[in-house]
Design an enzyme around this catalytic site. Structure first.
Site, mmCIF file in Angstrom:
data_model
loop_
_atom_site.group_PDB
_atom_site.id
_atom_site.type_symbol
_atom_site.label_atom_id
_atom_site.label_comp_id
_atom_site.label_asym_id
_atom_site.label_seq_id
_atom_site.Cartn_x
_atom_site.Cartn_y
_atom_site.Cartn_z
ATOM 1 N N TYR B 124 7.285 -4.197 3.950
ATOM 2 C CA TYR B 124 6.097 -4.280 4.811
ATOM 3 C C TYR B 124 6.513 -4.704 6.219
ATOM 4 C CZ TYR B 124 3.714 -3.974 0.367
ATOM 5 O OH TYR B 124 3.293 -3.541 -0.871
ATOM 6 N N ASN B 147 -4.210 3.485 1.643
ATOM 7 C CA ASN B 147 -3.590 4.794 1.858
ATOM 8 C C ASN B 147 -4.436 5.900 1.207
ATOM 9 O OD1 ASN B 147 -1.917 6.996 1.993
ATOM 10 N ND2 ASN B 147 -0.289 6.132 0.707
ATOM 11 N N CYS B 155 3.495 5.061 -0.296
ATOM 12 C CA CYS B 155 3.340 3.614 -0.177
ATOM 13 C C CYS B 155 3.974 2.887 -1.361
ATOM 14 C CB CYS B 155 1.865 3.236 -0.013
ATOM 15 S SG CYS B 155 0.804 3.836 -1.325
ATOM 16 N N HIS B 156 4.273 3.625 -2.441
ATOM 17 C CA HIS B 156 4.975 2.981 -3.560
ATOM 18 C C HIS B 156 6.402 2.590 -3.178
ATOM 19 C CE1 HIS B 156 5.762 7.347 -3.847
ATOM 20 N NE2 HIS B 156 6.945 7.008 -4.352
ATOM 21 N N GLU B 182 11.984 8.112 -9.177
ATOM 22 C CA GLU B 182 12.788 8.430 -7.996
ATOM 23 C C GLU B 182 14.181 7.787 -8.062
ATOM 24 O OE1 GLU B 182 10.585 7.488 -4.450
ATOM 25 O OE2 GLU B 182 8.891 8.746 -5.016
#
Lengths: 151, 190
Positions: B124, B147, B155-156, B182
């Site tokens: 952040y 979002n 945003c993850h 990912e």
């Protein structure tokens, strides 16, 4: 009179579609009603963004449906269905799909609605905010343009 | 229902093809549950978890215009790219995103967020610094929480300075699942 909040078109459509189809079947018969159904909701959709008052949407859409039905009955009386002109014969839809992307906006919509969704010119006119004749012209000039490109 | 599904679909797709809609949406299945996908002329404008379609349609109508309709075709590219992403075959989305209704600060943060690559994470604070607002880490958290297009705007991939997952609008389990998919979790403290 208090303004009533205009709902998303989706809710309006789901709420009134059965009543519209019933009304059209009653006046036009089952077969003709389907095309008038497309025309009615395309006309409603064009006008929907400008609605300021959602007071009586059922009455509003039924008025549109009745007008569409009257127009269709007049057309049927005026001219029995004629074969379409040669330039307007159905192109292969598979070839049409991607090619149509490059057409001018109006022609593209007309060609896709005619050959992709089998809409009548009256319904296409309702979608484009133009007359049946203008819809026919937009479709055939779109098809001609496609033909030239495919050659 | 009097209106047959064929007649109904024909109208929906014709309305979209005619360019008469402000917003088109549809639902799709995914490993993180049913998603609602919505697009405008400008691009993807909404992805929501656990959608309640009526409430979403209301929000879309108020935000982008009342001509909101469910139809399949306009959201098809989004659906396809999401499927590829979940199958591990896609690491970058090639989609226009419609942020024109977001406030300037949110938009700037979301545009920077879009650049955080697959398989990596940021914090952040780092996003706040990148926007020239080093004190705004908390405000960045709020932007992430709101979002409009999670997954595609990732945003993850934003975690706490100590590597903890902190929070996620769609629930922490989903954040963890997306980061695992990912391959980004091994560097992160849970």
């Amino acid at each position: 009179m208090a303004l009533v909040h205009v709902p998303p078109f989706e809710s309006f459509y789901v709420e009134h579609r059965d009543a519209v189809l019933r009304e059209l079947r009653r006046t036009l018969g089952r077969e003709w009603a389907e095309d008038a159904y497309q025309e009615t909701f395309l006309r409603a959709l064009r006008a929907y963004g400008k609605l300021r008052n959602a007071d009586n949407l059922r009455a509003w859409v039924l008025t549109i449906a009745r007008r569409v039905a009257v127009d269709q009955l007049r057309r049927r009386e005026a001219s029995p269905p004629v074969p379409e002109p040669a330039t307007d014969s159905r192109p292969a839809y598979a070839a049409l799909g991607e090619l149509a992307d490059d057409l001018p906006r109006k022609e593209r919509a007309a060609v896709v609605l005619r050959y992709g969704y089998d809409l009548s010119y009256a319904a296409i006119g309702a979608a484009l905010g133009s007359s049946e004749d203008a819809a026919r012209q937009a479709t055939s000039s779109g098809v001609r343009r496609l033909r030239r490109r495919m050659q | 229902m009097t209106v047959s599904p064929i007649l109904d679909n024909r109208f929906r797709e014709a309305a979209a093809a005619a360019g008469l809609l402000d917003v088109t949406y549809d639902l799709t299945d995914s490993p993180v549950g049913t998603l609602l996908l919505a697009t405008t002329d400008r691009g993807l404008c909404r992805i929501s978890f656990d959608p309640q379609p009526d409430r979403e349609a209301e929000w879309l109508a108020q935000t982008f215009g009342v001509r909101v309709l469910r139809a399949t075709k306009p959201v098809e590219p989004v659906r396809r790219q999401l499927n590829e992403y979940f199958e591990g075959k896609r690491t970058r989305f090639e989609l226009q995103v419609d942020l024109h209704r977001s406030a300037p600060f949110s938009r700037e943060i979301l545009e920077r967020l879009a650049l955080v690559p697959h398989g990596e994470t940021t914090t952040y604070g780092a996003l706040a610094r990148a926007a020239g607002r080093p004190q705004a880490a908390r405000a960045v958290g709020t932007v992430m929480n709101r979002n409009p297009v999670p997954i595609v705007l990732p945003c993850h991939r934003v975690v706490g300075a100590n590597g903890s997952l902190v929070g996620y609008g769609g629930g922490l389990e989903r954040k963890e699942l997306l980061l695992k998919l990912e391959g980004a979790l091994q560097n992160t403290l849970l």
